[in-house]
Write a protein that holds these residues in place. Sequence first.
Motif, mmCIF file in Angstrom:
data_model
loop_
_atom_site.group_PDB
_atom_site.id
_atom_site.type_symbol
_atom_site.label_atom_id
_atom_site.label_comp_id
_atom_site.label_asym_id
_atom_site.label_seq_id
_atom_site.Cartn_x
_atom_site.Cartn_y
_atom_site.Cartn_z
ATOM 1 N N ALA A 116 18.835 38.693 45.383
ATOM 2 C CA ALA A 116 19.969 39.215 45.785
ATOM 3 C C ALA A 116 19.916 38.264 47.275
ATOM 4 O O ALA A 116 18.987 37.885 47.832
ATOM 5 C CB ALA A 116 19.660 40.560 46.654
ATOM 6 N N SER A 117 21.208 37.739 47.204
ATOM 7 C CA SER A 117 21.420 36.637 48.386
ATOM 8 C C SER A 117 22.821 36.370 48.447
ATOM 9 O O SER A 117 23.715 36.809 47.304
ATOM 10 C CB SER A 117 20.921 35.185 47.878
ATOM 11 N N PRO A 118 23.322 35.756 49.198
ATOM 12 C CA PRO A 118 25.014 35.462 49.275
ATOM 13 C C PRO A 118 25.496 34.628 48.052
ATOM 14 O O PRO A 118 26.558 35.007 47.516
ATOM 15 C CB PRO A 118 25.101 34.559 50.693
ATOM 16 N N ALA A 133 24.146 34.797 45.170
ATOM 17 C CA ALA A 133 24.250 35.614 43.860
ATOM 18 C C ALA A 133 25.457 36.584 43.911
ATOM 19 O O ALA A 133 26.250 36.772 42.985
ATOM 20 C CB ALA A 133 23.335 36.370 43.861
ATOM 21 N N ALA A 134 25.966 36.895 45.190
ATOM 22 C CA ALA A 134 27.111 37.954 45.199
ATOM 23 C C ALA A 134 28.189 36.889 44.958
ATOM 24 O O ALA A 134 29.278 37.374 44.442
ATOM 25 C CB ALA A 134 27.162 38.181 46.657
ATOM 26 N N HIS A 135 28.427 35.748 45.246
ATOM 27 C CA HIS A 135 29.483 34.925 45.145
ATOM 28 C C HIS A 135 29.603 34.503 43.526
ATOM 29 O O HIS A 135 30.687 34.800 42.929
ATOM 30 C CB HIS A 135 29.371 33.503 45.713
ATOM 31 N N THR A 148 28.330 36.706 41.161
ATOM 32 C CA THR A 148 28.865 37.906 40.538
ATOM 33 C C THR A 148 30.361 38.102 40.693
ATOM 34 O O THR A 148 30.980 38.557 39.620
ATOM 35 C CB THR A 148 28.322 39.079 41.480
ATOM 36 N N ALA A 149 30.973 37.661 41.744
ATOM 37 C CA ALA A 149 32.531 37.808 42.040
ATOM 38 C C ALA A 149 33.235 36.968 40.726
ATOM 39 O O ALA A 149 34.289 37.343 40.388
ATOM 40 C CB ALA A 149 32.763 37.484 43.277
ATOM 41 N N THR A 154 32.641 38.549 37.274
ATOM 42 C CA THR A 154 33.505 39.735 37.150
ATOM 43 C C THR A 154 34.736 39.316 36.953
ATOM 44 O O THR A 154 35.450 39.879 36.206
ATOM 45 C CB THR A 154 33.161 40.670 38.626
ATOM 46 N N HIS A 175 34.288 30.717 44.865
ATOM 47 C CA HIS A 175 32.945 31.122 44.949
ATOM 48 C C HIS A 175 31.737 30.659 44.494
ATOM 49 O O HIS A 175 30.739 30.476 44.892
ATOM 50 C CB HIS A 175 32.921 32.772 44.189
ATOM 51 N N ALA A 201 28.564 29.264 46.521
ATOM 52 C CA ALA A 201 27.364 29.596 46.256
ATOM 53 C C ALA A 201 26.512 28.254 46.103
ATOM 54 O O ALA A 201 25.454 28.231 46.571
ATOM 55 C CB ALA A 201 27.365 30.052 44.740
#
Length: 268
Positions: free
Chosen positions: A73-75, A77-79, A81-82, A85, A193, A197
């Motif tokens: 989990a990290s910023p 990884a969130a980017h 994932t966006a 998706t 994103h 990242a």
Amino acid sequence: MSPLPATIPAIVRTRLRAAVRRPVRRTAGPGAYEEAEARTLLLRLCSLLLQYPDSELSSARPELEAGVAALPASPAAAHLTAVTTWMAGQEPDGLERHYVEMFDLRRRSSLYLTYYLHGDTRRRGMALLALNQRYRAMGWDINGGELPDHLPVVLEFAALAGPRGGEAPLRQHRRGLELIHRALTDADSPYRHVLAALLTLLPPPTEADRAAVAQLVAEGPPDEEVGLDPYGAYGDGEFAPPGAFVPPAPAPPTRVPPAPTSHLEGPR
């Protein structure tokens, strides 16, 4: 390090699949999931996500999603994932059109990094040669595929060669990466994103970096040899991509002189 085959995507996808198949232990303490391994996987994912979304890349979507899920989990990884998706909800034709519009038709979000530092000058040719020599010194040979400054290629080199020498080209071209990120953000492209990242892996920008990016936005890259027009001269805040046809400026309107009065003309 083994030489690269002619097609960069093939080796990147092979290495990504191998990385995803490697078991990831998250509960055995701080050293279980190595920071270096996560960094390598992140670089490879960024490399893949910035490649042209052809049918081969679409078929690797499960591996992409598994790779993103394997990141801690990290910023960053969130980017990613966006991005995955968003890709999952796109039709292939629409995804390809969006890629071409963002990276092929807009010069300020071109993926060829040396352009931002050197423009279309002789210095850019020297920079490409130096980058190719760096690859060969590490056992790489891109065999005439993509140019060595194409961002997906630079990212895969960083993943294989490690943070010091491997990521040096990314640090060198940080200002170009900032400009690409800004351009994608302005265009509201989900590809922003991926750049966001990637930028989390680099040192924070300095005031000099920010000033240089602002100047690049205002003036465009160096142009002493080909005379590129300032940034934004080609409409919608864009300058044409490297090698693209740029139409000449319209000629001034032709002034037609009035016809002389004929000596045969009778009295009025």
